[in-house]
Structure formats: structure tokens, C-alpha cells
Scaffold this active site. Structure first.
Site, PDB file in Angstrom:
ATOM      1  N   ASP A 225      -9.063  58.318  45.350  1.00  7.15           N
ATOM      2  CA  ASP A 225      -8.106  57.257  45.340  1.00  7.15           C
ATOM      3  C   ASP A 225      -8.273  55.743  45.469  1.00  7.15           C
ATOM      4  O   ASP A 225      -8.035  54.682  44.766  1.00  7.15           O
ATOM      5  CB  ASP A 225      -6.787  57.649  46.097  1.00  7.15           C
ATOM      6  N   ILE A 226      -8.893  55.510  46.456  1.00 10.61           N
ATOM      7  CA  ILE A 226      -9.224  54.415  47.146  1.00 10.61           C
ATOM      8  C   ILE A 226     -10.555  54.113  47.963  1.00 10.61           C
ATOM      9  O   ILE A 226     -10.759  55.025  48.813  1.00 10.61           O
ATOM     10  CB  ILE A 226      -7.998  53.778  48.088  1.00 10.61           C
ATOM     11  N   ILE A 227     -11.224  53.022  47.520  1.00  8.65           N
ATOM     12  CA  ILE A 227     -12.319  52.726  48.512  1.00  8.65           C
ATOM     13  C   ILE A 227     -11.922  51.772  49.662  1.00  8.65           C
ATOM     14  O   ILE A 227     -11.651  50.406  49.162  1.00  8.65           O
ATOM     15  CB  ILE A 227     -13.610  52.299  47.902  1.00  8.65           C
ATOM     16  N   ASP A 228     -11.786  51.856  50.992  1.00 14.33           N
ATOM     17  CA  ASP A 228     -11.328  51.043  51.800  1.00 14.33           C
ATOM     18  C   ASP A 228     -12.590  50.338  52.548  1.00 14.33           C
ATOM     19  O   ASP A 228     -13.348  49.365  52.166  1.00 14.33           O
ATOM     20  CB  ASP A 228     -10.180  51.576  52.708  1.00 14.33           C
TER      21      ASP A 228
END
Length: 233
Positions: free
Chosen positions: A146-149
Site C-alpha cells: 500500500d505505501i512506502i514510508d
């Protein structure tokens, strides 16, 4: 029963394509879109409306199809946050494959759970559970996230897979990539949006398991943090 297998071939991947850049100052007033009543007081603004997400996922599916033409991809969905992106991406990949009239199997898939968040912070302490991934040896693996933080989660995941499984290739598709000074420098191969350093929710991205049912990508406000910080299922 006869087992059907396509032998993986070496792929010459194209260079990383730039994600759609969302400006730091970008915000969309909530009043222009439908927001469920249970979230209306807990969001600051919309960052990416659902329709734009759908269109961007279609383009990512096309790019992936072009790169892997002739090869079956094994998609590895990172639960829970990646699930909506995963299902929409699978649908788009299937359409691209059907229209191309190719005869190879476009993809297979498994699911994996990776825990790295406590509340709103990525801890870097990655816990991996889920399917037995030992059967991925020699396959073209594409993680769907979903997300690369901070990038710590995917860095640990890829290290583990490369060292223990030895796939034919391993790449990452992520819906969003956050521009943050906390980043370890990791960049996914296929990214929908480059977003500012804000805590975003919706489209199955959550805060303490809340907001997964919101269609859009939105920025949570302080009211949301306080209301749901102790939320339990």
C-alpha cells in the site's frame, strides 16, 4: 492431474517510471466528494480522489504487463493495507492480458502479513507471517504494497526473500510512496503516487484499523488521531 508450468525467462526490465507527483500544498476540500458520516469530522482534506486512484492503477497494470510480457508473475500481496490496491491491480492486469490475446498465465498470487506500524509510526521492527513462500524459488515475484514510508519494511522483506528463496526476480509495486526525511532511500519499482509527508488513510490504508472502508486517500486530522488512537476491534 497434469501440472502446468511456464518456465521463467530472464527479463530486461525498463527503468523505473516516475510516479504521479502530489505537491506538498495539494489539498482537496472534503465538500466536493462523498465522505461517510463517521469520518466527516476526522479528516483534514482529500489528497487523491478514488477516480484518480482507479485510473492510475490501470496505468500501473499496463506498465507491469509490458515489462513481464510472456512471463507469469507471482504477486505477493502485503496485508492488510495492500489488499484493495491488490484486487484492483489484479483486475486491471487481467484486462490487459485478455485484450492482448496472449496464451500464457498472467499471474498467480499469495498473501503475506507484515507488521511494522504501531499507531502512526513505522517502527522498523518487521514481523512476517502468512503463506509458505519457499515455493517462490525461481519465480518472478512482485510484492504489492500500500505505501512506502521509511522503506524499512520492504528493505527487510526483499533481503529475506532474496537470501532464503532465490526467486528469478523480485520487484515491488506500491500505491503510494511518501517523501519523508525518515526514508532509508528505498524506491519501489512501480508507484502510483509520490505524496508529501502526511499521514494518509483510506483505500484500505488505516490508522489503528480505522478508515479502511474510505474510498479516497485522505489526510487524517488531530480529531481523528484522538478519536481512534485507542480504537480496538
Amino acid at each position: 492431474m497434469t501440472e502446468f508450468k511456464d518456465a521463467p525467462t530472464e527479463i530486461q526490465f525498463s527503468e523505473r517510471r516516475s510516479p504521479l507527483y502530489i505537491e506538498d500544498s495539494k489539498s482537496i476540500a472534503l465538500e466536493h466528494f462523498y465522505i461517510p458520516a463517521h469520518y466527516q469530522e476526522t479528516l483534514d482534506s482529500l489528497l487523491v480522489p478514488h477516480g484518480m486512484i482507479v485510473d492510475r492503477v490501470e496505468k500501473l497494470a499496463y506498465d507491469i504487463t509490458m515489462d513481464y510480457t510472456g512471463n507469469t508473475i507471482h504477486l505477493l500481496c502485503v496485508l492488510k493495507g495492500g489488499s484493495t490496491f491488490f484486487y484492483d491491480l489484479c483486475s486491471a492486469l487481467r484486462r490487459c492480458h485478455d485484450y492482448s490475446r496472449q496464451t500464457y498465465i498472467p499471474y498467480t498470487f499469495d498473501f503475506i502479513r507484515v507488521k511494522s506500524y504501531e499507531g502512526s509510526e513505522s517502527t522498523g521492527n518487521v514481523q512476517i507471517t502468512g503463506c509458505d513462500i519457499s515455493h517462490l524459488k525461481g519465480k518472478h515475484v512482485l510484492f504489492v504494497e500500500d505505501i512506502i514510508d521509511t522503506g524499512l519494511t520492504m528493505t527487510s522483506l526483499l533481503k529475506h526473500v532474496k537470501e532464503t528463496i532465490q526467486p528469478a526476480s523480485v520487484r515491488v509495486a506500491s500505491l503510494v510512496e511518501k517523501r519523508t526525511p525518515r526514508s532509508c532511500g528505498f524506491k519501489a519499482d512501480y508507484v502510483g503516487f509520490s505524496i508529501p509527508d502526511k499521514f494518509v488513510v483510506g483505500y484500505c490504508l488505516d490508522f489503528n484499523e480505522v478508515y479502511r472502508d474510505l474510498n479516497h486517500l485522505a489526510v487524517i486530522n488531530e480529531t481523528g488521531f484522538q478519536k481512534f488512537k485507542n480504537y480496538t476491534i
